[in-house]
Scaffold this active site. Structure first.
Site, PDB file in Angstrom:
ATOM      1  N   SER A  53       0.840  -1.206   0.000  1.00  0.00           N
ATOM      2  CA  SER A  53       0.000   0.000   0.000  1.00  0.00           C
ATOM      3  C   SER A  53       0.868   1.246   0.000  1.00  0.00           C
ATOM      4  O   SER A  53       0.370   2.357  -0.213  1.00  0.00           O
ATOM      5  CB  SER A  53      -0.944  -0.002   1.206  1.00  0.00           C
ATOM      6  OG  SER A  53      -0.234  -0.273   2.402  1.00  0.00           O
ATOM      7  N   GLU A 190      -8.748 -10.075   4.162  1.00  0.00           N
ATOM      8  CA  GLU A 190      -9.201  -8.701   3.936  1.00  0.00           C
ATOM      9  C   GLU A 190     -10.624  -8.661   3.390  1.00  0.00           C
ATOM     10  O   GLU A 190     -10.942  -9.344   2.408  1.00  0.00           O
ATOM     11  CB  GLU A 190      -8.228  -8.012   2.953  1.00  0.00           C
ATOM     12  CG  GLU A 190      -8.601  -6.571   2.651  1.00  0.00           C
ATOM     13  CD  GLU A 190      -7.482  -5.766   1.997  1.00  0.00           C
ATOM     14  OE1 GLU A 190      -6.341  -6.279   1.857  1.00  0.00           O
ATOM     15  OE2 GLU A 190      -7.745  -4.608   1.618  1.00  0.00           O
TER      16      GLU A 190
HETATM   17  O1  KIV Z   1      -0.432  -3.412   1.751  1.00  0.00           O
HETATM   18  C1  KIV Z   1      -1.130  -3.351   2.780  1.00  0.00           C
HETATM   19  O2  KIV Z   1      -1.227  -2.318   3.465  1.00  0.00           O
HETATM   20  C2  KIV Z   1      -1.861  -4.545   3.184  1.00  0.00           C
HETATM   21  C3  KIV Z   1      -2.837  -4.411   4.316  1.00  0.00           C
HETATM   22  C4  KIV Z   1      -4.034  -3.687   3.880  1.00  0.00           C
HETATM   23  C5  KIV Z   1      -3.153  -5.708   4.921  1.00  0.00           C
HETATM   24  O3  KIV Z   1      -1.699  -5.573   2.614  1.00  0.00           O
END
Ligand code: KIV
Length: 273
Positions: A53, A190
């Protein structure tokens, strides 16, 4: 400043398993840089996720797909320098593990050698099981990720709740068992119905960490910038609880700074040499 725990021992995958056994919930947040990771680790978080992310939050991309292995290594090596207690888990970016187990292994080794991370996370079940097994066989702890998998957004076409239909829910349960049997130490689930996540958490021995998956799992994860109220696009899914409004705090502080500079109030006599 208060921290959640006085226990400064390093969190390990073994300790996470013990936490599940004694029904102590696992706390997990993302961090992508040294400063945020230092604060979060100092507050007593159990697991820091260097999530892909970072592609959205740090680089401003629309999806997680563009972030590269080198970029994830840069973020992760900043975080591991900060994390004294938390277990640091790093997302393997899109395209570095789906092709074949040997490429996956090579990507995994690069992340582990160049960042000092404790563990890796991969999205998917049966489709990536050979990669998962190959990485675990090399002694690298792997966390799975099922349900909404942002690296597959172009296949899903939407970020809405996954596995509401029976066929997808059954596949998720099967994949969770496959990941556990392959040796994963935990799985992120998720955005799925809470009942389904509860079923997976009760059937599996390894910890299930939820995001938008209800409260009956073994732990929770959120993106730090989201729960701190820092995101600029008003992202507000039902599962997100905001613990601060740092966007407002920062905007107010910056506004005061601009005003002081414009009015020749900063720096004052005590703030110069
Ligand atoms: O990349 C991320 O932040 C994630 C979380 C949302 C679990 O995979």
């Amino acid at each position: 400043m208060s921290t959640y725990t006085e226990d400064k021992r390093k969190v390990t995958t073994h300790r996470l398993s013990e936490m599940k056994q004694r029904k102590e919930k696992i706390s997990m947040l993302t961090a992508y840089d040294f400063t945020m990771a230092s604060i979060i680790d100092g507050a007593g978080i159990d697991v820091i996720l260097v999530g892909d992310s970072a592609s959205n939050v740090m680089a401003g991309n629309v999806t997680t797909l563009p972030i590269t292995l080198d970029q994830m290594i840069y973020h992760a090596s900043s975080v591991t320098k900060a994390a004294k207690r938390a277990l640091v888990t790093v997302d393997m970016p899109f395209g570095t593990y789906q092709g074949n187990a040997y490429d996956a292994f090579a990507s995994a080794v690069r992340i582990m050698k160049e960042t000092g991370a404790d563990a890796l996370k991969l999205e998917g079940g049966e489709e990536v099981i050979d990669s998962v097994k190959k990485i675990i066989a090399a002694g690298i702890p792997v966390m799975g990720h099922l349900g909404l998998m942002p690296q597959s957004i172009n296949k899903f076409g939407t970020y809405t709740v996954r596995a509401k239909e029976e066929a997808e829910a059954e596949k998720l349960v099967k994949d969770a068992h496959l990941l556990e049997d392959a040796g994963c130490f935990a799985i992120v689930i998720e955005k799925v119905p809470a009942k389904l996540a509860e079923r997976v958490a009760s059937e599996l021995q390894i910890p299930i960490i939820g995001i938008g998956a209800g409260g009956a799992v073994d732990g929770q994860v959120l993106v730090a910038q989201d729960m701190l109220g820092m995101n600029i696009n008003n992202f507000a899914p039902r599962f997100l609880r905001k613990y601060a409004n740092l966007k407002e705090v920062i905007t107010t502080a910056v506004g005061r700074y601009i005003e002081d500079v414009k009015h020749c109030d900063f720096p004052n006599e005590k703030e110069q040499y």
